[in-house]
Design a protein around this motif. Structure first.
Motif, PDB file in Angstrom:
ATOM      1  N   ASP A  10     -22.735 -36.539   2.386  1.00 31.68           N
ATOM      2  CA  ASP A  10     -22.309 -37.838   1.832  1.00 31.68           C
ATOM      3  C   ASP A  10     -21.304 -37.657   0.698  1.00 31.68           C
ATOM      4  O   ASP A  10     -20.989 -38.595  -0.025  1.00 31.68           O
ATOM      5  N   SER A  11     -20.790 -36.436   0.526  1.00 27.91           N
ATOM      6  CA  SER A  11     -19.772 -36.219  -0.504  1.00 27.91           C
ATOM      7  C   SER A  11     -18.538 -37.065  -0.223  1.00 27.91           C
ATOM      8  O   SER A  11     -18.185 -37.282   0.929  1.00 27.91           O
ATOM      9  N   SER A  12     -17.879 -37.518  -1.286  1.00 34.51           N
ATOM     10  CA  SER A  12     -16.597 -38.218  -1.110  1.00 34.51           C
ATOM     11  C   SER A  12     -15.460 -37.205  -1.088  1.00 34.51           C
ATOM     12  O   SER A  12     -14.447 -37.402  -0.430  1.00 34.51           O
ATOM     13  N   ILE A  13     -15.611 -36.113  -1.789  1.00 34.00           N
ATOM     14  CA  ILE A  13     -14.576 -35.082  -1.837  1.00 34.00           C
ATOM     15  C   ILE A  13     -15.118 -33.791  -1.223  1.00 34.00           C
ATOM     16  O   ILE A  13     -14.695 -33.364  -0.179  1.00 34.00           O
ATOM     17  N   GLY A  14     -16.073 -33.117  -1.883  1.00 34.21           N
ATOM     18  CA  GLY A  14     -16.795 -32.030  -1.242  1.00 34.21           C
ATOM     19  C   GLY A  14     -16.376 -30.633  -1.630  1.00 34.21           C
ATOM     20  O   GLY A  14     -16.905 -29.654  -1.109  1.00 34.21           O
ATOM     21  N   VAL A  15     -15.397 -30.522  -2.558  1.00 36.68           N
ATOM     22  CA  VAL A  15     -14.947 -29.177  -2.956  1.00 36.68           C
ATOM     23  C   VAL A  15     -14.920 -29.024  -4.472  1.00 36.68           C
ATOM     24  O   VAL A  15     -14.784 -30.018  -5.202  1.00 36.68           O
ATOM     25  N   TYR A  16     -15.080 -27.786  -4.922  1.00 38.95           N
ATOM     26  CA  TYR A  16     -14.996 -27.470  -6.348  1.00 38.95           C
ATOM     27  C   TYR A  16     -14.228 -26.159  -6.515  1.00 38.95           C
ATOM     28  O   TYR A  16     -14.335 -25.261  -5.669  1.00 38.95           O
ATOM     29  N   ALA A  17     -13.515 -26.026  -7.608  1.00 36.96           N
ATOM     30  CA  ALA A  17     -12.798 -24.786  -7.948  1.00 36.96           C
ATOM     31  C   ALA A  17     -13.692 -23.903  -8.815  1.00 36.96           C
ATOM     32  O   ALA A  17     -14.522 -24.410  -9.569  1.00 36.96           O
ATOM     33  N   ARG A  44     -27.376 -32.920  -7.244  1.00 35.13           N
ATOM     34  CA  ARG A  44     -27.384 -32.055  -6.053  1.00 35.13           C
ATOM     35  C   ARG A  44     -25.973 -31.593  -5.668  1.00 35.13           C
ATOM     36  O   ARG A  44     -25.801 -30.528  -5.066  1.00 35.13           O
ATOM     37  N   PHE A  45     -24.967 -32.368  -6.035  1.00 36.01           N
ATOM     38  CA  PHE A  45     -23.589 -31.956  -5.733  1.00 36.01           C
ATOM     39  C   PHE A  45     -23.200 -30.762  -6.605  1.00 36.01           C
ATOM     40  O   PHE A  45     -22.610 -29.790  -6.130  1.00 36.01           O
ATOM     41  N   LEU A  46     -23.593 -30.843  -7.897  1.00 35.36           N
ATOM     42  CA  LEU A  46     -23.311 -29.732  -8.809  1.00 35.36           C
ATOM     43  C   LEU A  46     -24.155 -28.518  -8.441  1.00 35.36           C
ATOM     44  O   LEU A  46     -23.677 -27.380  -8.495  1.00 35.36           O
ATOM     45  N   GLU A  51     -21.648 -28.704 -18.551  1.00 39.03           N
ATOM     46  CA  GLU A  51     -22.204 -29.424 -17.389  1.00 39.03           C
ATOM     47  C   GLU A  51     -21.270 -29.169 -16.223  1.00 39.03           C
ATOM     48  O   GLU A  51     -21.026 -28.016 -15.868  1.00 39.03           O
ATOM     49  N   GLU A  52     -20.657 -30.199 -15.662  1.00 39.05           N
ATOM     50  CA  GLU A  52     -19.717 -29.960 -14.549  1.00 39.05           C
ATOM     51  C   GLU A  52     -18.467 -29.240 -15.051  1.00 39.05           C
ATOM     52  O   GLU A  52     -17.891 -28.396 -14.369  1.00 39.05           O
ATOM     53  N   ASP A  53     -18.028 -29.620 -16.227  1.00 41.34           N
ATOM     54  CA  ASP A  53     -16.942 -28.894 -16.905  1.00 41.34           C
ATOM     55  C   ASP A  53     -17.467 -28.316 -18.213  1.00 41.34           C
ATOM     56  O   ASP A  53     -18.552 -28.692 -18.663  1.00 41.34           O
ATOM     57  N   SER A  84     -13.291 -28.530 -12.712  1.00 47.33           N
ATOM     58  CA  SER A  84     -14.083 -28.019 -11.585  1.00 47.33           C
ATOM     59  C   SER A  84     -13.803 -28.829 -10.316  1.00 47.33           C
ATOM     60  O   SER A  84     -13.631 -28.267  -9.235  1.00 47.33           O
ATOM     61  N   CYS A  85     -13.795 -30.150 -10.464  1.00 47.34           N
ATOM     62  CA  CYS A  85     -13.593 -31.019  -9.301  1.00 47.34           C
ATOM     63  C   CYS A  85     -12.137 -31.501  -9.293  1.00 47.34           C
ATOM     64  O   CYS A  85     -11.645 -31.955 -10.332  1.00 47.34           O
ATOM     65  N   PRO A  86     -11.454 -31.468  -8.157  1.00 48.96           N
ATOM     66  CA  PRO A  86     -10.056 -31.912  -8.138  1.00 48.96           C
ATOM     67  C   PRO A  86      -9.879 -33.383  -8.499  1.00 48.96           C
ATOM     68  O   PRO A  86      -8.802 -33.791  -8.918  1.00 48.96           O
ATOM     69  N   SER A  87     -10.960 -34.172  -8.405  1.00 44.35           N
ATOM     70  CA  SER A  87     -10.825 -35.603  -8.743  1.00 44.35           C
ATOM     71  C   SER A  87     -10.607 -35.803 -10.242  1.00 44.35           C
ATOM     72  O   SER A  87     -10.216 -36.890 -10.670  1.00 44.35           O
ATOM     73  N   ASN A  88     -10.858 -34.766 -11.041  1.00 42.62           N
ATOM     74  CA  ASN A  88     -10.719 -34.900 -12.494  1.00 42.62           C
ATOM     75  C   ASN A  88      -9.461 -34.251 -13.049  1.00 42.62           C
ATOM     76  O   ASN A  88      -9.229 -34.313 -14.264  1.00 42.62           O
ATOM     77  N   LEU A  89      -8.637 -33.643 -12.200  1.00 44.36           N
ATOM     78  CA  LEU A  89      -7.438 -32.938 -12.678  1.00 44.36           C
ATOM     79  C   LEU A  89      -6.490 -33.886 -13.427  1.00 44.36           C
ATOM     80  O   LEU A  89      -6.594 -35.105 -13.329  1.00 44.36           O
ATOM     81  N   GLY A 121     -23.589 -44.183 -13.930  1.00 45.95           N
ATOM     82  CA  GLY A 121     -22.496 -43.332 -13.480  1.00 45.95           C
ATOM     83  C   GLY A 121     -22.567 -43.070 -11.986  1.00 45.95           C
ATOM     84  O   GLY A 121     -23.078 -43.878 -11.209  1.00 45.95           O
ATOM     85  N   GLU A 122     -22.101 -41.920 -11.637  1.00 43.50           N
ATOM     86  CA  GLU A 122     -21.916 -41.554 -10.242  1.00 43.50           C
ATOM     87  C   GLU A 122     -23.182 -41.692  -9.402  1.00 43.50           C
ATOM     88  O   GLU A 122     -24.276 -41.365  -9.875  1.00 43.50           O
ATOM     89  N   HIS A 123     -23.017 -42.214  -8.225  1.00 38.89           N
ATOM     90  CA  HIS A 123     -24.127 -42.315  -7.264  1.00 38.89           C
ATOM     91  C   HIS A 123     -25.288 -43.103  -7.842  1.00 38.89           C
ATOM     92  O   HIS A 123     -26.455 -42.820  -7.552  1.00 38.89           O
ATOM     93  N   SER A 124     -25.022 -44.075  -8.738  1.00 38.14           N
ATOM     94  CA  SER A 124     -26.117 -44.909  -9.270  1.00 38.14           C
ATOM     95  C   SER A 124     -25.858 -46.364  -8.888  1.00 38.14           C
ATOM     96  O   SER A 124     -24.763 -46.737  -8.480  1.00 38.14           O
TER      97      SER A 124
HETATM   98  N1  DAR Z   1     -20.047 -35.861  -5.889  1.00 41.92           N
HETATM   99  C1  DAR Z   1     -18.887 -35.079  -5.456  1.00 41.92           C
HETATM  100  C2  DAR Z   1     -17.761 -35.144  -6.502  1.00 41.92           C
HETATM  101  C3  DAR Z   1     -17.105 -36.495  -6.576  1.00 41.92           C
HETATM  102  C4  DAR Z   1     -16.316 -36.696  -7.839  1.00 41.92           C
HETATM  103  N2  DAR Z   1     -17.237 -36.721  -9.011  1.00 41.92           N
HETATM  104  C5  DAR Z   1     -17.360 -35.685  -9.871  1.00 41.92           C
HETATM  105  N3  DAR Z   1     -16.552 -34.689  -9.818  1.00 41.92           N
HETATM  106  N4  DAR Z   1     -18.316 -35.725 -10.778  1.00 41.92           N
HETATM  107  C6  DAR Z   1     -18.398 -35.612  -4.122  1.00 41.92           C
HETATM  108  O1  DAR Z   1     -17.604 -34.913  -3.506  1.00 41.92           O
HETATM  109  O2  DAR Z   1     -18.815 -36.707  -3.768  1.00 41.92           O
END
Ligand code: DAR
Ligand code: ADP
Length: 346
Positions: A53-60, A183-185, A214-216, A260-265, A303-306
């Motif tokens: 169910d990830s929206s992006i799915g990758v991390y650096a 769980r994504f982290l 945390e994530e960063d 870490s996540c490209p969505s935050n670059l 926040g996210e997923h809430s």
């Molecule tokens: N949950 C991950 C990351 C989405 C963006 N949120 C971040 N980076 N906290 C996904 O791929 O859905």
């Protein structure tokens, strides 16, 4: 690549950017590559493989991940940010360039405003590839810098290790601290040795906070009740400039601040309001139309997923790369004004 020797398949209904852009060709090109920190394709995509169910799915795992695995990251970055691999990111954190009078001076709609930026130290890997020893070094370097903050920004660092559970739960409930066990982290290797090396800094008023590892490696946060977006932005701008004199952050001309996540670059900025929209939230197509027009995300209040609570939503900018810090907040301000004006018409 350790465990995967053929292109992974994705469950039906999986619409992550990973599943869209990990083609046969990209997989063949990247499957045996790794960065000098040993970060490989399996580690880049593991979170999106496990969390369908990830929206992006990758991390650096390090800054080099974005070049070593550019065949996968570049199309994901273009899809998410509309930012091409030939473009250069520009920054502008100057509050004088922000035109954002309080959109809700009578506090009828906006409960609180929060603006955060993510940063990582340039000398060490990102959280997904960092070692236990390196993570402790990151924590120590950041805490030394935080302890130099003066005046209204001065505060205290609270390591997560040893924190009384009731205190941790209250900080999370009050929206000051990150949730544990994401769980994504977890699948991205960002929760290893949790809670060692993690913690939160905040000033006495809890209007300036910093999450550590945390994530960063840093999430620098300015927040306060009400809708004075410019005051929140100005505080963050001052604090980030202060900390940048003591810490070297990972960045590039092309991608801006490395995360870490490209969505935050780029700016690595999320500017958000918690806002009550009891009438508009009963007309979600109209709500979503306005949000799309201003490229805003509609999220729940944790926040996210809430989920939202009642008719209170977390509204924030979606784009962070190829826009400046001022533009991120200007877009939020314009979008919030449009939402409030529409709410008033019902
Ligand atoms: N949950 C991950 C990351 C989405 C963006 N949120 C971040 N980076 N906290 C996904 O791929 O859905
Ligand atoms: P980030 O985008 O910084 O990773 P999230 O948006 O996931 O963080 O939210 C982290 C915490 O910050 C959550 O508890 C969330 O409720 C809180 N938060 C986000 N925006 C606001 C806001 N405008 N006011 C109060 N709390 C907020």
């Amino acid at each position: 690549m350790k465990n995967l020797n053929k292109l992974p398949t994705f469950a039906n209904g999986c619409d992550s950017l990973l599943s869209k852009h990990l083609t046969d060709t990209v997989f063949a090109e990247l499957k045996d590559k790794h960065t000098r920190n040993g970060f490989d394709l399996q580690q880049v995509i593991n979170s999106g493989l496990i969390n369908t169910d990830s929206s992006i799915g990758v991390y650096a795992g390090d800054k080099a991940s974005y070049s070593t695995f550019s065949a996968l990251f570049d199309p994901i970055i273009e899809s998410y940010h509309g930012f091409k691999k030939t473009e250069q990111h520009q920054s502008n954190f100057n509050p004088n360039d922000l035109d954002a009078p309080n959109p809700d001076p009578e506090n009828n709609y906006i409960i609180s405003t929060r603006i955060r930026v993510a940063r990582n130290l340039s000398a060490l890997p990102l959280g997904s590839a960092i070692s236990k020893r390196q993570r402790k070094i990151v924590e120590r370097l950041i805490v030394v810098a935080l302890n130099k903050l003066q005046g209204k920004l001065a505060g205290t660092y609270f390591p997560l290790q040893g924190m009384i559970e009731a205190e941790r739960v209250k900080l999370v409930a009050d929206h000051f601290l990150f949730k544990a066990g994401d769980r994504f982290l977890e699948a991205a290797g960002l929760n290893r040795e949790w809670p060692e090396g993690r913690g939160i800094f905040h000033n006495d008023e809890k209007t300036f906070l910093v999450w550590v590892n945390e994530e960063d490696q840093l999430r620098m946060i300015s927040m306060q009740m009400g809708g004075d977006i410019k005051a929140v932005f100005s505080r963050l701008s001052t604090a980030v400039a202060e900390l940048e004199t003591a810490l070297r952050f990972s960045k590039s001309d092309h991608l801006g601040y490395i995360t870490s996540c490209p969505s935050n670059l780029g700016t690595a900025m999320r500017a958000s309001v918690h806002i009550k929209l009891p009438r508009l939230s009963k007309n979600m197509p109209e709500f979503e139309k306005i949000a799309k027009q201003y490229q805003l995300q509609i999220r729940g209040i944790h926040g996210e997923h809430s989920e939202s609570q009642g008719s209170t939503y977390d509204i924030s900018n979606r784009r962070r790369l190829g826009v400046t810090e001022v533009e991120c907040v200007q877009v939020l301000h314009a979008g919030v004004l449009a939402l409030i004006n529409r709410e008033k018409l019902f």
